[in-house]
Structure formats: C-alpha cells, structure tokens
Design a protein around this motif. Structure first.
Motif, PDB file in Angstrom:
ATOM      1  N   PRO A  93      32.254  63.085   0.941  1.00 34.46           N
ATOM      2  CA  PRO A  93      31.313  64.117   0.469  1.00 34.46           C
ATOM      3  C   PRO A  93      30.260  64.473   1.528  1.00 34.46           C
ATOM      4  O   PRO A  93      29.958  65.652   1.732  1.00 34.46           O
ATOM      5  N   ASP A  94      29.723  63.462   2.218  1.00 29.28           N
ATOM      6  CA  ASP A  94      28.747  63.728   3.280  1.00 29.28           C
ATOM      7  C   ASP A  94      29.391  64.503   4.421  1.00 29.28           C
ATOM      8  O   ASP A  94      28.796  65.425   4.983  1.00 29.28           O
ATOM      9  N   ASP A  97      29.881  68.157   3.396  1.00 32.55           N
ATOM     10  CA  ASP A  97      28.592  68.860   3.456  1.00 32.55           C
ATOM     11  C   ASP A  97      28.210  69.184   4.903  1.00 32.55           C
ATOM     12  O   ASP A  97      27.798  70.302   5.219  1.00 32.55           O
ATOM     13  N   ALA A  98      28.350  68.205   5.788  1.00 35.13           N
ATOM     14  CA  ALA A  98      28.002  68.408   7.201  1.00 35.13           C
ATOM     15  C   ALA A  98      28.916  69.443   7.836  1.00 35.13           C
ATOM     16  O   ALA A  98      28.474  70.288   8.627  1.00 35.13           O
ATOM     17  N   HIS A 100      30.400  71.906   6.311  1.00 38.98           N
ATOM     18  CA  HIS A 100      29.998  73.208   5.780  1.00 38.98           C
ATOM     19  C   HIS A 100      28.742  73.719   6.490  1.00 38.98           C
ATOM     20  O   HIS A 100      28.667  74.897   6.861  1.00 38.98           O
ATOM     21  N   ARG A 101      27.761  72.854   6.694  1.00 40.93           N
ATOM     22  CA  ARG A 101      26.527  73.261   7.401  1.00 40.93           C
ATOM     23  C   ARG A 101      26.833  73.683   8.823  1.00 40.93           C
ATOM     24  O   ARG A 101      26.271  74.650   9.330  1.00 40.93           O
TER      25      ARG A 101
END
Length: 107
Positions: A93-94, A97-98, A100-101
């Motif tokens: 999940p982390d 997210d990273a 995607h950023r």
C-alpha cells in the motif's frame, strides 16, 4: 497486402509513438562490468544500449512489484466466496501510494 496488414502496421506505429512519448531520459550510473554486458546484449540483438536498458529495467521493476509480500492485517476489506480478505499491512500500500505520487506530482 491486405487492409488488415496495413491496420496492424498502423497499430504498431501508434504503439511505438505512444511508448516514445512516455519515455524520459534520466542519468544513471552503471558499473563498468554491467555496461560491458549491456553493450554485448545490444550488439548481439542489434538494439541500442538504451533500449536494452529500458527493457531490462521494465522487466526488473515488474518482477520486484510482484515480489512485494502481502502481509494480512486485521481489518476485513471485503468477502470473496464467503472468505474474508484482509487489508495489506505490508509495504505494497505504501509503495502504491508513493508510485502514484511520483507519477502525478503536485507542482
């Protein structure tokens, strides 16, 4: 040549055009031994070294992503076939997210 073959050629050209638009150039340091290996692959397969590097990096990243372990958490996020599916408490999940950023930076 049939219209179908022309369509396939046009599809291939469009795919190549899209891939070129998605590529960026970034500096990277490689060990001399690895550069020699890349150059040898490029020579044997009659490809530019940059293409060999791009393809290998793409394959390696796909492999790494698929290797990030799932760590079941305590929270049930859905039920499939009567079995609970738990949220992932691992790194995925982390990482997502990273990723995607990085793909959608806020300027």
């Amino acid at each position: 040549m049939s219209n179908r073959r022309f369509g396939q050629i046009l599809d291939q050209w469009e795919e190549q055009r899209q891939q070129k638009r998605e590529h960026v150039t970034t500096p990277v340091a490689v060990a001399k031994r690895d550069l020699a290996r890349l150059q040898a692959l490029a020579e044997v397969y009659d490809q530019p070294v940059e293409s060999i590097m791009t393809d290998l990096l793409h394959a390696a990243l796909a492999e790494v992503e698929s290797s990030i372990p799932y760590v079941p958490g305590t929270k049930v996020i859905r039920v499939e076939d009567g079995e609970p599916c738990y949220e992932d408490d691992g790194k995925m999940p982390d990482y997502l997210d990273a990723r995607h950023r990085a793909a959608h930076p806020k300027n």
